[in-house]
Write an enzyme that holds these catalytic residues in place. Sequence first.
Site: not given
Ligand code: SAM
Length: 225
Positions: A61
């Site tokens: 993000s």
């Molecule tokens: N917090 C992260 C960082 O500091 O890099 C960025 C997160 S990114 C915007 C959103 C993440 O949520 C992605 O890596 C995606 O694969 C994950 N995601 C989406 N659905 C998910 C789920 N049901 N369980 C776990 N992770 C999930």
Amino acid sequence: MDFEENRRELVENLKERGILTQKKVINAMLKVPREQFIPKSVKSSAYIDTPLSIGSGQTISAPHMNAMMCEILDFKEGDKVLEIGTGSGYHAALCAELVAPEGSKNPGHIYTIERHENLAKKARENLRNLDYDKHISVIIGDGTVGYPKEAPYDKILVTAASPLPIPSPFKEQLKDGGILCIPAGSRQFTQNLYKITKKGDKFKKKRITGVRFVSLIGKHGFNES
Ligand code: SAM
């Protein structure tokens, strides 16, 4: 490239824009090296206030979003935290600085869930390299079901866009008095960032601002496709 200088400049910019206000969050943002959580190809953009690609179609993000979510969650030393969407591990590291600062006698812990195995493994490596692994457990799986094994949590942070209504596991696994920070709404268009506070069996929901996140995919999220 002087990453430390760039980091200081970004933090100053976020303070000037009124996004960073809490001393403890400012210190965490000054400490965690964002450049060490992103692929080589985007390192020169580490301190531009923008999301960056981390592979598997996912992003880290924008720093202003990390800052805003950390301030909303009002982390306290000793908090038990659940993060859904580990991605690069960067936001989990910020949380660790806040709930388990160096020398803490009462360190908290972050349980962070990622559905993409390759991202989770890379995040583990990033966190180990910087010694954050003792306060952060990276779990591979569907975070929309939460992580009942360690519930309840003082704080829950969702870093992917959820459908509405808010998935029930997040509300159930929040402690009384706990805070949930979650982007939710439409999959195609913008979503809203919400601060949800639990008081007994009641939830107070406050809209903070419009946002745009990658989708939360899973049992209580959106379908894959
Ligand atoms: N917090 C992260 C960082 O500091 O890099 C960025 C997160 S990114 C915007 C959103 C993440 O949520 C992605 O890596 C995606 O694969 C994950 N995601 C989406 N659905 C998910 C789920 N049901 N369980 C776990 N992770 C999930």
